[in-house]
Design an enzyme around this catalytic site. Structure first.
Site, short mmCIF file in Angstrom:
data_model
loop_
_atom_site.label_atom_id
_atom_site.label_comp_id
_atom_site.label_asym_id
_atom_site.label_seq_id
_atom_site.Cartn_x
_atom_site.Cartn_y
_atom_site.Cartn_z
N GLU A 1 20.24 44.48 1.00
CA GLU A 1 19.66 45.97 1.08
C GLU A 1 18.55 45.90 0.46
O GLU A 1 17.44 46.06 0.65
CB GLU A 1 20.37 46.69 0.30
CG GLU A 1 20.27 48.31 0.19
CD GLU A 1 19.81 48.86 1.84
OE1 GLU A 1 18.84 50.62 1.44
OE2 GLU A 1 20.17 48.78 2.60
N HIS B 1 15.31 44.16 1.90
CA HIS B 1 15.81 44.75 3.41
C HIS B 1 14.24 45.57 2.75
O HIS B 1 12.91 46.38 3.32
CB HIS B 1 16.25 45.73 3.71
CG HIS B 1 16.11 46.28 4.86
ND1 HIS B 1 15.72 45.98 6.50
CD2 HIS B 1 16.06 47.48 4.96
CE1 HIS B 1 14.81 47.27 7.11
NE2 HIS B 1 15.73 48.22 6.60
N HIS C 1 18.19 55.45 14.09
CA HIS C 1 16.87 54.36 12.85
C HIS C 1 16.62 53.09 14.09
O HIS C 1 15.08 53.40 13.61
CB HIS C 1 18.16 54.29 12.41
CG HIS C 1 17.10 54.14 10.52
ND1 HIS C 1 17.69 53.29 9.61
CD2 HIS C 1 16.25 53.66 10.52
CE1 HIS C 1 17.00 52.52 8.53
NE2 HIS C 1 16.14 53.02 9.49
N HIS D 1 28.18 51.35 26.98
CA HIS D 1 27.29 50.39 26.64
C HIS D 1 26.75 49.31 27.40
O HIS D 1 25.51 48.96 28.15
CB HIS D 1 27.23 49.37 25.26
CG HIS D 1 25.93 48.61 24.66
ND1 HIS D 1 24.35 48.94 25.18
CD2 HIS D 1 26.00 47.24 24.29
CE1 HIS D 1 24.07 47.81 24.93
NE2 HIS D 1 24.71 47.22 24.13
N HIS E 1 20.43 39.35 19.56
CA HIS E 1 20.96 39.97 20.08
C HIS E 1 19.51 40.64 19.74
O HIS E 1 18.78 40.97 20.85
CB HIS E 1 22.06 40.25 20.13
CG HIS E 1 22.33 41.43 21.41
ND1 HIS E 1 22.73 40.99 22.62
CD2 HIS E 1 23.30 42.92 21.31
CE1 HIS E 1 22.77 42.46 23.46
NE2 HIS E 1 23.12 43.61 22.51
#
Length: 329
Positions: free
Chosen positions: A60, A63, A125, A218, A280
């Site tokens: 975290e 990032h 986001h 999806h 991906h």
């Protein structure tokens, strides 16, 4: 006129950095590290530099640090492009979008840490970050004058191809959103088989709960995207192959959507293997950037009636150039 070397370096750093932000955000989500710094922002667990380092804190905090560092390059790129390349039609719009959406995604991330957000909001986001990445990527391509190298200013397309390009790009954003929703609702392993949800159910293909509906929704959205992109790519190969900018763009899009499908399958079959999952995210990010470039191409293009007309026009240009070359000799 060739752009200054320093501007190219900033453009490359911004594009690579924005891609790192996207993958870093995906890593935070996939490792469930979103609260690694607690409910603190911009500090981490009450201090600017975390005192106790765990895997979640490291992911975290890294990032956040990468986002802050890369933001400097993106702002520099936007300002430099605005001042030096503002005469190019798309530059001012892309510069504004890249900065606005960069800070918007940062604020959404901060709001999630401080107060928490619903899954459907959190899924946006990644999509907002993706728009910023696409804008930065297009600015980078303009800085490197890629459009001139492939004679992109003289692209000729039919009205149908122009509409299809814009429509499939908009639809790809919806398909990407459904993928983000899969992650944030923890539906990634709601279906343990591929392409159907569970083989042991036989012909009963209907999802059994909300999570299976999200997962299979999806997959269905991506199936439509794959068919759509491949159909456009085949059309371009058959009728527009003389136009290298279109040819390379759509062949690249077909390769990326194929890679995205394969890694999506492997995400399920490997039970969320981390590097497969990040691959991906990487492929879908690159695909969306390429589709946005295709929109820029068709927005600059000359409209013609039929694909054959495009081929004949290209042939005429070739003949004119040959005649001019022979005359000069």
């Amino acid at each position: 006129m060739k752009q200054q070397t320093w501007l190219k370096w900033i453009a490359v750093a911004s594009s690579v950095g924005m891609l790192c932000i996207l993958l870093g955000g995906a890593l935070v989500t996939k490792t469930d590290s979103g609260l690694g710094c607690g409910r603190n922002w911009p500090d981490c667990n009450g201090s600017l530099i975390p005192k106790e380092i765990t895997a979640e804190v490291l992911i975290e905090f890294s990032h956040r640090a990468v986002t802050a560092f890369v933001s400097i390059f993106i702002v520099l790129l936007a300002v430099a492009c605005w001042r030096k390349l503002g005469h190019i039609r798309e530059v001012k719009f892309l510069s504004a979008v890249s900065v606005i959406f960069l800070f918007t995604q940062a604020l959404i991330g901060a709001a999630q840490v401080k107060w928490g957000q619903g899954d459907f909001i959190l899924a946006l986001h990644f999509g907002i970050s993706l728009i910023s990445f696409a804008s930065v990527l297009l600015l980078t391509l303009i800085v490197f004058e890629v459009d001139r190298k492939f004679d992109a200013d003289h692209v000729k397309v039919t009205k149908k191809l122009r509409r299809q390009t814009i429509a499939v790009t908009l639809y790809s954003y919806i398909a990407i959103y459904t993928g983000a929703l899969v992650r944030h609702t923890e539906s990634s392993l709601a279906c343990l088989d591929w392409p159907v949800c569970h083989f042991e159910r036989g012909w009963n293909l209907l999802p059994a709960n909300q999570y299976e509906w999200i997962q299979m929704g999806h997959r269905f959205a991506v199936l439509i995207l794959i068919i759509w992109i491949f159909s456009i790519a085949i059309h371009v190969i058959r009728h527009e192959r003389q136009q290298k900018a279109l040819l390379y763009t759509w062949v690249g899009a077909a390769c990326l959507v194929g890679a995205q499908m394969i890694t999506g399958m492997l995400v399920v079959l490997t039970r969320l293997q981390l590097f497969v999952a990040l691959g991906h995210s990487l492929f879908i990010s690159m695909l969306f950037g390429l589709l946005c470039y295709s929109v820029m191409l068709v927005s600059r293009s000359t409209e013609v009636t039929k694909p054959e007309t495009v081929a004949s026009l290209e042939k005429n240009v070739y003949l004119e150039e040959s005649e001019a070359s022979s005359f000069n000799k």
